[in-house]
Write a protein that holds these residues in place. Structure first.
Motif, PDB file in Angstrom:
ATOM      1  N   THR A  57       0.825  -1.199   0.000  1.00 14.90           N
ATOM      2  CA  THR A  57       0.000   0.000   0.000  1.00 14.90           C
ATOM      3  C   THR A  57       0.867   1.260   0.000  1.00 14.90           C
ATOM      4  OG1 THR A  57      -1.606  -1.213   1.334  1.00 14.90           O
ATOM      5  CG2 THR A  57      -1.871   1.176   1.202  1.00 14.90           C
ATOM      6  N   GLY A  58       0.500   2.251  -0.818  1.00  8.53           N
ATOM      7  CA  GLY A  58       1.229   3.512  -0.844  1.00  8.53           C
ATOM      8  C   GLY A  58       1.286   4.131   0.539  1.00  8.53           C
ATOM      9  N   GLY A  59       2.484   4.564   0.961  1.00 15.64           N
ATOM     10  CA  GLY A  59       2.657   5.153   2.285  1.00 15.64           C
ATOM     11  C   GLY A  59       2.878   4.141   3.397  1.00 15.64           C
ATOM     12  N   GLU A  60       2.820   2.882   3.057  1.00 12.78           N
ATOM     13  CA  GLU A  60       2.946   1.831   4.074  1.00 12.78           C
ATOM     14  C   GLU A  60       4.332   1.835   4.709  1.00 12.78           C
ATOM     15  OE1 GLU A  60       2.148  -2.020   2.442  1.00 12.78           O
ATOM     16  OE2 GLU A  60       2.350  -3.055   4.361  1.00 12.78           O
ATOM     17  N   VAL A  61       4.368   1.623   6.013  1.00 12.43           N
ATOM     18  CA  VAL A  61       5.620   1.509   6.760  1.00 12.43           C
ATOM     19  C   VAL A  61       5.622   0.168   7.483  1.00 12.43           C
ATOM     20  CG1 VAL A  61       7.055   2.458   8.606  1.00 12.43           C
ATOM     21  CG2 VAL A  61       5.800   4.007   7.088  1.00 12.43           C
ATOM     22  N   LYS A  62       6.711  -0.560   7.334  1.00 11.27           N
ATOM     23  CA  LYS A  62       6.844  -1.835   8.049  1.00 11.27           C
ATOM     24  C   LYS A  62       8.167  -1.842   8.799  1.00 11.27           C
ATOM     25  CE  LYS A  62       3.957  -5.193   5.680  1.00 11.27           C
ATOM     26  NZ  LYS A  62       3.898  -6.475   4.964  1.00 11.27           N
ATOM     27  N   LYS A  63       8.129  -2.453   9.982  1.00 16.02           N
ATOM     28  CA  LYS A  63       9.343  -2.543  10.783  1.00 16.02           C
ATOM     29  C   LYS A  63       9.709  -3.997  11.024  1.00 16.02           C
ATOM     30  CE  LYS A  63       9.076   1.899  13.051  1.00 16.02           C
ATOM     31  NZ  LYS A  63       9.520   2.697  14.179  1.00 16.02           N
ATOM     32  N   LEU A  64      11.014  -4.244  10.933  1.00 16.63           N
ATOM     33  CA  LEU A  64      11.551  -5.572  11.190  1.00 16.63           C
ATOM     34  C   LEU A  64      12.755  -5.352  12.088  1.00 16.63           C
ATOM     35  CD1 LEU A  64      11.327  -8.604  10.291  1.00 16.63           C
ATOM     36  CD2 LEU A  64      12.986  -8.059   8.512  1.00 16.63           C
ATOM     37  N   LYS A  65      12.517  -5.408  13.404  1.00 13.53           N
ATOM     38  CA  LYS A  65      13.560  -5.126  14.401  1.00 13.53           C
ATOM     39  C   LYS A  65      14.154  -3.742  14.144  1.00 13.53           C
ATOM     40  CE  LYS A  65      14.586  -9.987  15.191  1.00 13.53           C
ATOM     41  NZ  LYS A  65      15.596 -11.069  15.166  1.00 13.53           N
ATOM     42  N   ARG A  66      15.417  -3.642  13.763  1.00 12.71           N
ATOM     43  CA  ARG A  66      16.039  -2.332  13.571  1.00 12.71           C
ATOM     44  C   ARG A  66      15.878  -1.805  12.132  1.00 12.71           C
ATOM     45  NH1 ARG A  66      20.682  -3.106  13.143  1.00 12.71           N
ATOM     46  NH2 ARG A  66      20.821  -5.366  13.307  1.00 12.71           N
ATOM     47  N   LEU A  67      15.150  -2.534  11.305  1.00 12.67           N
ATOM     48  CA  LEU A  67      14.961  -2.132   9.917  1.00 12.67           C
ATOM     49  C   LEU A  67      13.561  -1.562   9.742  1.00 12.67           C
ATOM     50  CD1 LEU A  67      17.402  -4.145   9.806  1.00 12.67           C
ATOM     51  CD2 LEU A  67      16.505  -4.926   7.619  1.00 12.67           C
ATOM     52  N   THR A  68      13.476  -0.403   9.082  1.00  8.00           N
ATOM     53  CA  THR A  68      12.196   0.224   8.791  1.00  8.00           C
ATOM     54  C   THR A  68      12.080   0.409   7.287  1.00  8.00           C
ATOM     55  OG1 THR A  68      12.215   1.412  10.897  1.00  8.00           O
ATOM     56  CG2 THR A  68      10.707   2.217   9.187  1.00  8.00           C
ATOM     57  N   PHE A  69      11.002  -0.092   6.725  1.00  6.85           N
ATOM     58  CA  PHE A  69      10.765  -0.034   5.286  1.00  6.85           C
ATOM     59  C   PHE A  69       9.574   0.885   5.034  1.00  6.85           C
ATOM     60  CE2 PHE A  69      13.474  -3.684   4.437  1.00  6.85           C
ATOM     61  CZ  PHE A  69      13.430  -4.361   5.638  1.00  6.85           C
ATOM     62  N   GLN A  70       9.701   1.730   4.012  1.00  3.50           N
ATOM     63  CA  GLN A  70       8.591   2.606   3.655  1.00  3.50           C
ATOM     64  C   GLN A  70       8.349   2.532   2.162  1.00  3.50           C
ATOM     65  OE1 GLN A  70       8.803   6.529   5.278  1.00  3.50           O
ATOM     66  NE2 GLN A  70       6.749   7.048   4.579  1.00  3.50           N
TER      67      GLN A  70
ATOM     68  N   GLY B 274       6.607   4.512  -0.999  1.00  2.00           N
ATOM     69  CA  GLY B 274       6.185   5.861  -1.318  1.00  2.00           C
ATOM     70  C   GLY B 274       4.683   5.949  -1.563  1.00  2.00           C
ATOM     71  N   ASP B 275       4.148   7.139  -1.348  1.00  2.00           N
ATOM     72  CA  ASP B 275       2.698   7.340  -1.517  1.00  2.00           C
ATOM     73  C   ASP B 275       2.235   6.951  -2.919  1.00  2.00           C
ATOM     74  OD1 ASP B 275       2.588  10.380   0.536  1.00  2.00           O
ATOM     75  OD2 ASP B 275       2.515   8.246   1.065  1.00  2.00           O
ATOM     76  N   ALA B 276       3.048   7.252  -3.919  1.00  2.00           N
ATOM     77  CA  ALA B 276       2.684   6.967  -5.314  1.00  2.00           C
ATOM     78  C   ALA B 276       3.117   5.570  -5.747  1.00  2.00           C
ATOM     79  CB  ALA B 276       3.305   8.007  -6.240  1.00  2.00           C
ATOM     80  N   ARG B 277       3.670   4.823  -4.834  1.00  2.00           N
ATOM     81  CA  ARG B 277       4.140   3.444  -5.093  1.00  2.00           C
ATOM     82  C   ARG B 277       5.182   3.396  -6.207  1.00  2.00           C
ATOM     83  NH1 ARG B 277      -0.215  -0.019  -6.687  1.00  2.00           N
ATOM     84  NH2 ARG B 277      -1.417   1.811  -7.203  1.00  2.00           N
ATOM     85  N   LYS B 278       6.037   4.447  -6.265  1.00  2.00           N
ATOM     86  CA  LYS B 278       7.116   4.454  -7.251  1.00  2.00           C
ATOM     87  C   LYS B 278       8.488   4.335  -6.584  1.00  2.00           C
ATOM     88  CE  LYS B 278       4.885   7.454 -10.669  1.00  2.00           C
ATOM     89  NZ  LYS B 278       5.040   8.700 -11.452  1.00  2.00           N
ATOM     90  N   ASP B 279       8.529   4.450  -5.262  1.00  2.91           N
ATOM     91  CA  ASP B 279       9.811   4.450  -4.589  1.00  2.91           C
ATOM     92  C   ASP B 279       9.661   3.843  -3.195  1.00  2.91           C
ATOM     93  OD1 ASP B 279       8.618   7.483  -4.573  1.00  2.91           O
ATOM     94  OD2 ASP B 279       9.306   6.859  -2.588  1.00  2.91           O
ATOM     95  N   SER B 280      10.818   3.516  -2.632  1.00  5.98           N
ATOM     96  CA  SER B 280      10.816   2.905  -1.307  1.00  5.98           C
ATOM     97  C   SER B 280      12.140   3.221  -0.618  1.00  5.98           C
ATOM     98  CB  SER B 280      10.627   1.393  -1.425  1.00  5.98           C
ATOM     99  OG  SER B 280      10.608   0.784  -0.143  1.00  5.98           O
ATOM    100  N   SER B 281      12.126   3.118   0.686  1.00  9.24           N
ATOM    101  CA  SER B 281      13.364   3.328   1.437  1.00  9.24           C
ATOM    102  C   SER B 281      13.494   2.263   2.516  1.00  9.24           C
ATOM    103  CB  SER B 281      13.398   4.726   2.066  1.00  9.24           C
ATOM    104  OG  SER B 281      12.361   4.862   3.011  1.00  9.24           O
TER     105      SER B 281
END
Lengths: 115, 112
Positions: free
Chosen positions: B51-64, B66-73
């Protein structure tokens, strides 16, 4: 549940020979994709099979071919090997398409060395 | 040609530092995955975002995603030597052609 199994793990071949690599996907997974990984080029997509049909193909010469069997096991073949074909060949299986179905689970790879 | 560009390409940091890896494209993805690969092994799935804007955490790792679903960090807090590896993002295109493309990779080394 068993993971993706690739055989053999290591292979040494001579230029001009051909090679066949095998991949057994996770049970229930119908999609199998193959990738070539080299230090210089990264992960390059070769092809993807879904239910015995090639669904996508990367930009590799016709020397690279593959197939998928009715039990979803897949093989890839490289004919007339060249030195530049030396690489780690990775197989990945997934359930299919959409959402988490696209998640790829990789085997340990086959390290091919062409001499 | 659909591309997934990752930055930085290489990163060498000290244990305990924070870092962020970026994955960018002009294409829209229906889902995006992050993988970590160690030398001589296949990539291992870390997370899926849908989902656009979704944030997930895996212990010390945080995944995001992008709102437009074109990018991630991918953000790593207090990096450990065990985090060393090649990080790959991969996305499923929405075009319906079943194309799944991998990013260019970020090679991370965490020094003790």
């Amino acid at each position: 549940k068993a993971g993706v199994t690739q055989t053999p793990r290591y292979l040494i071949k001579t230029r001009g020979q051909q090679v066949t690599l095998s991949c057994s996907p996770i049970s229930g997974h119908r999609s199998v994709s193959w990738y070539q990984q080299t230090p210089g080029q990264g992960l390059q997509f070769l092809f993807e099979y879904f239910s015995e049909t090639q669904r996508n193909k990367g930009n590799f010469p016709g020397r690279f071919s593959g197939r998928q069997f009715s039990n979803s096991r897949s093989e890839m073949n490289v004919s007339t090997l060249e030195l530049g074909d030396s690489a780690l060949y990775l197989c990945a299986s997934s359930r299919g398409w959409g959402g988490s179905n696209t998640e790829a689970f990789f085997g340990q790879g086959t390290r091919l060395t062409v001499v | 040609t659909q591309l997934l560009e990752q930055s930085p390409q290489f990163l060498s940091i000290q244990e305990g530092e924070n870092l962020t890896v970026y994955c960018n494209s002009s294409s829209v993805f229906s889902s995006l995955q992050w993988y970590r690969q160690e030398p001589g092994e296949g990539p291992v799935l870390l997370v899926t975002v849908v989902t656009g804007g979704e944030v997930k955490k895996l212990k010390r790792l945080t995944f995001q995603f992008g709102d437009a679903r074109k990018d991630s960090s991918l953000h790593i807090t207090a990096a450990q030597p065990g985090d060393t590896g090649l990080y790959l993002c991969a996305g499923a295109l929405t075009s319906g052609t079943y194309k799944y493309i991998f990013g260019t990779g970020t090679r991370l080394k965490v020094l003790a």
